[in-house]
Design an enzyme around this catalytic site. Structure first.
Site, short mmCIF file in Angstrom:
data_model
loop_
_atom_site.label_atom_id
_atom_site.label_comp_id
_atom_site.label_asym_id
_atom_site.label_seq_id
_atom_site.Cartn_x
_atom_site.Cartn_y
_atom_site.Cartn_z
N GLU A 135 36.34 5.47 30.62
CA GLU A 135 37.49 5.18 29.74
C GLU A 135 37.36 3.82 29.08
O GLU A 135 37.63 3.67 27.88
CB GLU A 135 38.80 5.27 30.54
CG GLU A 135 39.15 6.67 30.99
CD GLU A 135 39.19 7.67 29.84
OE1 GLU A 135 39.60 7.30 28.73
OE2 GLU A 135 38.78 8.83 30.05
N HIS A 138 35.00 3.99 26.12
CA HIS A 138 35.62 4.48 24.87
C HIS A 138 36.26 3.32 24.11
O HIS A 138 36.13 3.19 22.89
CB HIS A 138 36.72 5.50 25.16
CG HIS A 138 36.25 6.91 25.35
ND1 HIS A 138 35.43 7.56 24.46
CD2 HIS A 138 36.52 7.82 26.34
CE1 HIS A 138 35.20 8.79 24.88
NE2 HIS A 138 35.84 8.97 26.03
N GLU A 195 31.94 11.24 23.65
CA GLU A 195 32.02 11.51 25.09
C GLU A 195 30.71 11.17 25.77
O GLU A 195 30.68 10.54 26.83
CB GLU A 195 32.36 12.99 25.34
CG GLU A 195 33.82 13.32 25.15
CD GLU A 195 34.72 12.45 26.00
OE1 GLU A 195 34.39 12.18 27.16
OE2 GLU A 195 35.76 12.02 25.49
ZN ZN Z 1 36.15 10.58 27.35
#
Ligand code: ZN
Length: 269
Positions: A135, A138, A195
């Protein structure tokens, strides 16, 4: 007129690229931290007032501890790789909310939420570090800002001649980019490449923080088992298939350990 707008869009696109420190690639992003972070901080505070924040439990303290170790590892990596001060506008915060959804997210500027529903899958601190690293990655890679920039380009294309993006429009695009607004706190899935990038960066950061990156593949095996052929849990309703993800993470774990060794980290929790 059409041509002019097209030229303008290309011009904006060309001048609005930032280099992603983790990949060295130029990416489209014309929103600086100063524009995005205040919106994110406000949304985050609102989310916390509308949800049951867990405080002073062993679990909530663990979330904070892992978050602090991961963010300081990110800082060390960025400084060592020529990006000192990259995190200067970040205001890290790590909260656990009581909610059975299998989810976790990090808003721009380091505002993190874990849902209690993901804890049976993370199982222990190293599992939390996998999700935290992903996270945080990102946010560090500005994935949300890139999505917002892409949305702006679309809008520029659609609204002929109206180049000025006014404040309410900017807020709207922020909400669209982060999936906020009517469904506060439910983040839209990122693209497949984002991702994959977050998986790879996250694994490195967790290893530098002293967490065993071998846990990455293990966590996603548990995530896969949890989905059991039915609708996937929120956190994993993103594009890379579980199997691709697990095989990537297995391949990258030794590389993450090598990266950690550069920081003097050779044993892992
Ligand atoms: Zn993700």
């Amino acid at each position: 007129m059409r041509k002019l707008i097209l030229v303008l869009i290309i011009f904006i696109g060309a001048t609005a690229c930032k280099t992603n420190p983790f990949t060295g690639q130029k990416v489209l992003n014309f929103y600086g931290n100063k524009q995005i972070f205040p919106m994110a901080f406000a949304q985050y505070d609102q989310f916390l007032t509308e949800n049951a924040v867990v405080t002073n439990t062993a679990e909530s303290k663990m979330i904070t501890r892992v978050g602090q170790r991961i963010s300081s590892a990110a800082e060390r990596w960025l400084t060592a790789n020529g990006y000192p001060g990259y995190l200067k506008d970040y205001k890290w915060e790590y909260n656990l909310v009581k909610d059975e959804t299998v989810n976790a997210w990090c808003m721009p500027g380091g505002k993190i939420v874990f849902y209690t529903g993901i804890l049976p899958i993370t199982q222990q601190e190293t599992g939390v570090a996998v999700v935290m690293g992903h996270e945080v990655a990102h946010a560090l890679a500005d994935h949300g800002a890139q999505r917002m920039s892409a949305g702006t380009l679309q809008q520029l294309g659609a609204v002929a001649g109206n180049v000025a993006i006014k404040d309410p429009q900017k807020r709207n695009m922020f909400n669209q980019a982060y999936g906020l607004g009517s469904t506060l706190g439910i983040m839209l899935p990122f693209s497949r490449s984002h991702e994959t990038e977050a998986d790879r960066i996250g694994l490195q950061i967790m290893a530098i923080a002293g967490y065993n990156p071998d846990e990455g593949a293990e966590l996603w095996k548990r995530m896969k088992a949890k989905s059991g052929g039915q609708a996937p849990p929120e956190f994993m309703s993103t594009h890379p298939s579980n199997d691709t993800r697990i095989s990537n993470l297995t391949q990258w774990a030794p590389l993450a350990k090598k990266e950690a060794a550069k920081f003097g980290v050779t044993s892992f929790q």
